[in-house]
Write an enzyme that holds these catalytic residues in place. Sequence first.
Site, PDB file in Angstrom:
ATOM      1  N   ASP A 151       0.847  -1.177   0.000  1.00  0.00           N
ATOM      2  CA  ASP A 151       0.000   0.000   0.000  1.00  0.00           C
ATOM      3  C   ASP A 151       0.888   1.233   0.000  1.00  0.00           C
ATOM      4  O   ASP A 151       1.747   1.387   0.855  1.00  0.00           O
ATOM      5  CB  ASP A 151      -0.885  -0.011   1.258  1.00  0.00           C
ATOM      6  CG  ASP A 151      -1.806   1.194   1.299  1.00  0.00           C
ATOM      7  OD1 ASP A 151      -2.774   1.204   0.527  1.00  0.00           O
ATOM      8  OD2 ASP A 151      -1.544   2.111   2.090  1.00  0.00           O
ATOM      9  N   GLU A 199      -2.340  -1.539  -5.869  1.00  0.00           N
ATOM     10  CA  GLU A 199      -3.617  -0.967  -6.297  1.00  0.00           C
ATOM     11  C   GLU A 199      -3.475  -0.446  -7.714  1.00  0.00           C
ATOM     12  O   GLU A 199      -2.453   0.120  -8.069  1.00  0.00           O
ATOM     13  CB  GLU A 199      -3.948   0.232  -5.409  1.00  0.00           C
ATOM     14  CG  GLU A 199      -4.953  -0.039  -4.343  1.00  0.00           C
ATOM     15  CD  GLU A 199      -5.105   1.197  -3.477  1.00  0.00           C
ATOM     16  OE1 GLU A 199      -6.205   1.729  -3.441  1.00  0.00           O
ATOM     17  OE2 GLU A 199      -4.112   1.613  -2.872  1.00  0.00           O
ATOM     18  N   ASP A 203      -2.815   1.337   6.843  1.00  0.00           N
ATOM     19  CA  ASP A 203      -2.072   0.989   5.630  1.00  0.00           C
ATOM     20  C   ASP A 203      -1.740  -0.500   5.588  1.00  0.00           C
ATOM     21  O   ASP A 203      -1.774  -1.129   4.532  1.00  0.00           O
ATOM     22  CB  ASP A 203      -0.774   1.809   5.537  1.00  0.00           C
ATOM     23  CG  ASP A 203      -1.050   3.305   5.469  1.00  0.00           C
ATOM     24  OD1 ASP A 203      -2.154   3.671   5.023  1.00  0.00           O
ATOM     25  OD2 ASP A 203      -0.171   4.091   5.876  1.00  0.00           O
TER      26      ASP A 203
END
Length: 403
Positions: free
Chosen positions: A194, A278, A360
């Site tokens: 992340d 992501e 996170d």
Amino acid sequence: MNILCAFKTELDLNNIQKTACARHAGAARWAYNWGLARKIDAYQNKEKVPTAIDLHRELNALKKGELAWMYEVSKCAPQEALRNLDQAYAHFFRRMKEKKAGKKIEVGFPKFKSKKNGLGSFRLTGAIHIFEHAIQLPRLGRLRLKERGYLPVEGVHILSATVSERAGRWFVSVQVEMNQPEPLETDKPVAGVDLGIMALATVSDGTKIENPHALKNDLSKIRRLQRMVSRRQKGSANREKARQKLAKAHMRVANIRKNALHQTTSLLARTKSAVVLEDLNVNGMVKNHHLAQAIVDVGFHEFRRQLVYKGQWYGCKIILAPRFYPSTKRCSKCGHIKGEMGLSERVYTCDHCGHMIDRDLNAAINQKKLTTGSSPESYACGESVRPGFQAVLVEAGTEHRST
Ligand SMILES: [Zn+2]
């Protein structure tokens, strides 16, 4: 496996060297513009359009007369510029063909190079040697490097060096070919990552990579400079001065972050068999007004770019989580999905099972679960992985954008 790669670093030049570099860049620009004009002329007069080789021969003849000043620079500079011109030309016709075939793309004819956009660049080939503190280039001699040990000193075959100027600073980018051992099949772990504002990156195994310290001070400086620019009158000399300061501060932040990203991507590519990230809509996010977030977005693109090519070296796959996968809102323990999760909430607290975890880290674990733990028992309660969500594998070589 032989791979091509480029290493770019800043030069530490004295005034004589700066002048010499500016002269080389000038010769390259002159040759490019002259060649482009020759090509256009020939086309309009329905003559054969000259190639880089034709133009180089013509240029050599001119050097004996009116272009005697070109003897002061390496013959590579104009020669490579003419090669670039040929490539720009070929690129234009290739794109035109695609457009005619129905592809909806913008196609621009090669443009004349203007000094307005800085002094530009030039490429050299031939006898190039790299030392720990310096690089030796044809005609220019030994040039000091600002950062020692970044350029590869041994085990590489050097193809060319491109010297360029930006905001008064000079850089060299060295293109090399090197032998990379074939990546071995290993039992290295998979990791979810992340990228964030508070920490640069959080890995699903619990590793947190902090932001460089300098970044925070620079961000407040940027905010101050931004206010200064907007307060100054449009078109005034003071506004221009403030704008230049702001550009410099932006570049500093970008460089600091880029170095930190390099360290992180090298570590991940070496030690993991796959990394799940992501898939942010980077193009759509550049308009973000939140400064820190905007920098994260830019960093994300760079992070992915680095990870893709380093992954190829070390045999690490890059997997993108689907764009709307709720990695932040989902509980990494039970799979429950929260309604809202504010940016300031640093700890994820599950309404369903009471699990408390760093925000996170929770997101990073969820990323990882996309590949390894998407079995139903991983999401014993709450919503399981929604149908239609599928991780996308990014293969090296499919990403061509660079920063
Ligand atoms: Zn839970």
